[in-house]
Design an enzyme around this catalytic site. Sequence first.
Site, PDB file in Angstrom:
ATOM      1  N   TYR A  57       0.741  -1.162  -0.046  1.00 14.14           N
ATOM      2  CA  TYR A  57      -0.021  -0.028  -0.147  1.00 14.14           C
ATOM      3  C   TYR A  57       0.851   1.019   0.165  1.00 14.14           C
ATOM      4  CZ  TYR A  57      -3.554   3.427   1.369  1.00 14.14           C
ATOM      5  OH  TYR A  57      -4.334   4.401   1.534  1.00 14.14           O
ATOM      6  N   ASP A  99       9.329   2.873   0.101  1.00 13.28           N
ATOM      7  CA  ASP A  99       8.155   3.533   0.850  1.00 13.28           C
ATOM      8  C   ASP A  99       8.363   2.983   2.370  1.00 13.28           C
ATOM      9  OD1 ASP A  99       5.797   4.322   2.251  1.00 13.28           O
ATOM     10  OD2 ASP A  99       4.581   3.529   0.622  1.00 13.28           O
ATOM     11  N   LYS A 120       3.918   9.405   8.807  1.00 14.15           N
ATOM     12  CA  LYS A 120       3.458   8.599  10.165  1.00 14.15           C
ATOM     13  C   LYS A 120       4.672   9.058  11.135  1.00 14.15           C
ATOM     14  CE  LYS A 120       0.498   5.258   8.065  1.00 14.15           C
ATOM     15  NZ  LYS A 120       0.600   4.635   7.133  1.00 14.15           N
TER      16      LYS A 120
HETATM   17  C1  LIG Z   1       0.021   4.857   5.635  1.00 16.88           C
HETATM   18  C2  LIG Z   1       0.900   4.448   4.351  1.00 16.88           C
HETATM   19  C3  LIG Z   1       0.679   5.429   3.310  1.00 16.88           C
HETATM   20  C4  LIG Z   1       0.018   6.736   3.104  1.00 16.88           C
HETATM   21  O1  LIG Z   1       0.153   7.514   3.994  1.00 16.88           O
HETATM   22  P1  LIG Z   1      -1.035   8.523   4.218  1.00 16.88           P
HETATM   23  O2  LIG Z   1      -0.454   9.614   5.023  1.00 16.88           O
HETATM   24  O3  LIG Z   1      -2.125   7.604   4.766  1.00 16.88           O
HETATM   25  O4  LIG Z   1      -1.587   8.899   2.851  1.00 16.88           O
HETATM   26  C5  LIG Z   1       1.922   5.221   2.161  1.00 16.88           C
HETATM   27  N1  LIG Z   1       2.722   3.973   2.348  1.00 16.88           N
HETATM   28  C6  LIG Z   1       2.687   3.240   3.567  1.00 16.88           C
HETATM   29  C7  LIG Z   1       3.472   2.246   3.520  1.00 16.88           C
HETATM   30  C8  LIG Z   1       1.727   3.283   4.361  1.00 16.88           C
HETATM   31  O5  LIG Z   1       1.705   2.552   5.544  1.00 16.88           O
END
Ligand SMILES: *Cc1c(COP(=O)(O)O)cnc(C)c1O
Length: 432
Positions: free
Chosen positions: A147, A240, A268
């Site tokens: 994701y 990511d 985060k």
């Molecule tokens: C939460 C998440 C995102 C998206 O971040 P948002 O601030 O919710 O848009 C992207 N990549 C990973 C791995 C995530 O866990």
Amino acid sequence: MASLRDRRSAELYRRAVELLPGGVNSPVRAMRSIGRDPIFIARGEGAELVDVDGNRFIDYVCSWGPLIHGHAHPQVLAAVQEAATLGTSFGAATPGEVELAAAVVARMERVEMLRMTSSGTEATMTAIRLARAATGREHVLKFAGAYHGHVDGLLAQAGSGLATQALPASPGVPQGAAAGTVVVPWNDPEALRQATERYELAAIVAEPLPANMGLVAAREGFLELLRERADATGALLVLDEVISGFRVARGGAQELTGVGADLTIMGKVIGGGLPAAALGGRTELMRMLAPAGDVYQAGTLSGNPLAVAAGLATLALLDEGAYARLATTTERLAAGLRDAAGDYPVQVVSAPGLLTVFFSERAPSDFADAQACDLDSYARWCRALLSRGVYPPPSQFEAWFPSLAHSAEQIARTVEAATAAFASLRGVGATV
Ligand SMILES: *Cc1c(COP(=O)(O)O)cnc(C)c1O
């Protein structure tokens, strides 16, 4: 077993569904995949949540990752309060942004320069635009079950809330957006090799420690293969680290694994519970972004002073001792949950600050494995935990986020609740 008091949550939910689609502002909060209605939260204190009906929970969601120090940490709150007295947003350059950028560069070996955004989704969008601009190519490779936010082109076979709802992609994503995306199973070297030979890729995008299909680490050599395929084909490796960054180690998963990215996505923890995320990499790449270069990207609230203050306070508290403590807490929780399960067929998979309890005979190595888990039993187990004062991620596909606020006593209480919850699944004692 007493069930939860839920009069106020139920009342709020009745109003919320009239005003907000599904009653929530982000799908997984609705708790549908564990077969219940959402719980409305009144406040957080350290590792615990208190809901509007006065139920108290040991929280393992911790806002899905940002709250590595738990809720309402006094130093984070003080930093935000102090920043707020100076004004909440200026839409102009501020000193804190420079400080936060320096703090990130000091921690992330491959990040020489960064651009801040308000969400991980935006940071991903920008990383892809930048990779396409830098390579002059269009295709982007991602892994099934990963994701990267709700970016049109990357929703194909995404994990997280989409996995929970078993949507292959999303209506409303134009074919053109998805056509540029190549999806490959995680941990499949042959599929990766073939895809990187067949398509001219702008980028290989991956979570170095995938945590949105539950925690499914790379098999030995797979991350190295990503780096090798990117180098061999002229694609950029975009890692990511929105979850793993500043959590699994000071320098994120890249420090743990030794496999470095061309572009790194952060989020985060970097915002300490306020909306902040970033994209970073080598100077020559990052200088392609406007206004230094001509790749456009912008944001009204990017680098927001309150979010920057929360992020700086959060990072400042993360010394080496903190990482050792978080690793110990996670190991204690993982061992306790394994004990609690006994011979019940679950797999507890963990990394420092992250954990998943898979209801399966063996630990998943890709998205198909994760989807084959016994989701029904996971749901029943989660409901049993909630009624015993433990708040797990309400989806098999989301990781648990133990924090530095979780004490040995709270872990012990969690293990006790988990033991009782497993007993209820076996039909011993009350069912929930
Ligand atoms: C939460 C998440 C995102 C998206 O971040 P948002 O601030 O919710 O848009 C992207 N990549 C990973 C791995 C995530 O866990």
